[in-house]
Design an enzyme around this catalytic site. Structure first.
Site, PDB file in Angstrom:
ATOM      1  CG  LEU A   1     -79.396  25.330 110.609  1.00 44.18           C
ATOM      2  CD1 LEU A   1     -79.292  25.923 109.217  1.00 44.18           C
ATOM      3  CD2 LEU A   1     -79.843  26.369 111.616  1.00 44.18           C
ATOM      4  CB  CYS A   2     -81.409  18.700 112.737  1.00 45.26           C
ATOM      5  SG  CYS A   2     -80.657  18.052 111.251  1.00 45.26           S
ATOM      6  CG  HIS A   3     -87.061  21.157 113.089  1.00 46.67           C
ATOM      7  ND1 HIS A   3     -86.680  21.236 111.771  1.00 46.67           N
ATOM      8  CD2 HIS A   3     -87.704  22.314 113.369  1.00 46.67           C
ATOM      9  CE1 HIS A   3     -87.091  22.392 111.274  1.00 46.67           C
ATOM     10  NE2 HIS A   3     -87.714  23.062 112.227  1.00 46.67           N
TER      11      HIS A   3
ATOM     12  CG  MET B   1     -80.428  15.771 108.172  1.00 45.03           C
ATOM     13  SD  MET B   1     -79.061  15.467 107.028  1.00 45.03           S
ATOM     14  CE  MET B   1     -77.659  15.594 108.115  1.00 45.03           C
ATOM     15  CD  GLU B   2     -83.481  13.401 112.430  1.00 46.35           C
ATOM     16  OE1 GLU B   2     -83.536  14.492 113.037  1.00 46.35           O
ATOM     17  OE2 GLU B   2     -83.718  13.291 111.211  1.00 46.35           O
TER      18      GLU B   2
ATOM     19  CG  ASP C   1     -63.770   3.502 120.048  1.00 47.39           C
ATOM     20  OD1 ASP C   1     -62.584   3.889 120.181  1.00 47.39           O
ATOM     21  OD2 ASP C   1     -64.519   3.257 121.012  1.00 47.39           O
TER      22      ASP C   1
END
Length: 155
Positions: A75-77, A111-112, A126
């Site tokens: 739901l992130c733009h 969120m970014e 990793d």
């Protein structure tokens, strides 16, 4: 459920309409850390990893992740980000990662920033797992955000 912006009146998930919101300057800073063995930490510091430039690769992965957040979080733009930085700080038994994301737009970039930190830490894992499979990724959190209707936040 009225307080949760990603739920409609019936409780269904939806993308928030930000078309009527004014563009404002926004910034978010997120942090996290990866703890590891002394051997792995020393190898990263010395640049002696067989996979190459560990911090450089992790930084690029974090920047790419911030740009791709809307592909990962449903739901992130999609956003036109103006600045993404990923920085590292060596600690006694860990590496601290800080991501800073900026834009001028109608919605925030928390969120970014969090996605950038998360993917940077996963990339560090990793790149160093041959030396230490017991590394611990922890403490991922929003440190601060500025701009928007909800105002500024500092942890």
């Amino acid at each position: 459920m009225a307080d949760l912006t990603h739920l409609d009146k019936d409780g269904g998930a939806h993308m928030v309409d930000v078309s009527a919101k004014a563009d404002t300057a926004r910034e978010a800073v997120a942090v996290g850390r990866i703890s590891m063995s002394a051997e792995a930490l020393a190898a990263i510091r010395a640049g002696n990893m067989k996979k190459g430039d560990v911090l450089g690769t992790a930084r690029i992965a974090g920047i790419l992740a911030a740009k791709k957040t809307s592909d990962l979080i449903p739901l992130c733009h999609p956003l036109m980000l103006s600045k993404i930085s990923v920085d590292f700080e060596y600690e006694a038994t860990s590496i601290r990662v800080e991501a800073r994301v900026r834009l001028n737009g109608p919605t925030g970039v928390e969120m970014e920033a969090l996605t950038a930190v998360s993917v940077t830490l996963l990339t560090l894992y990793d790149m160093a797992k041959a030396l230490d499979k017991s590394m611990i990724i922890s403490d991922i959190r929003l440190l601060s955000k500025t701009g928007g209707k909800s105002g500024d936040y500092r942890a």
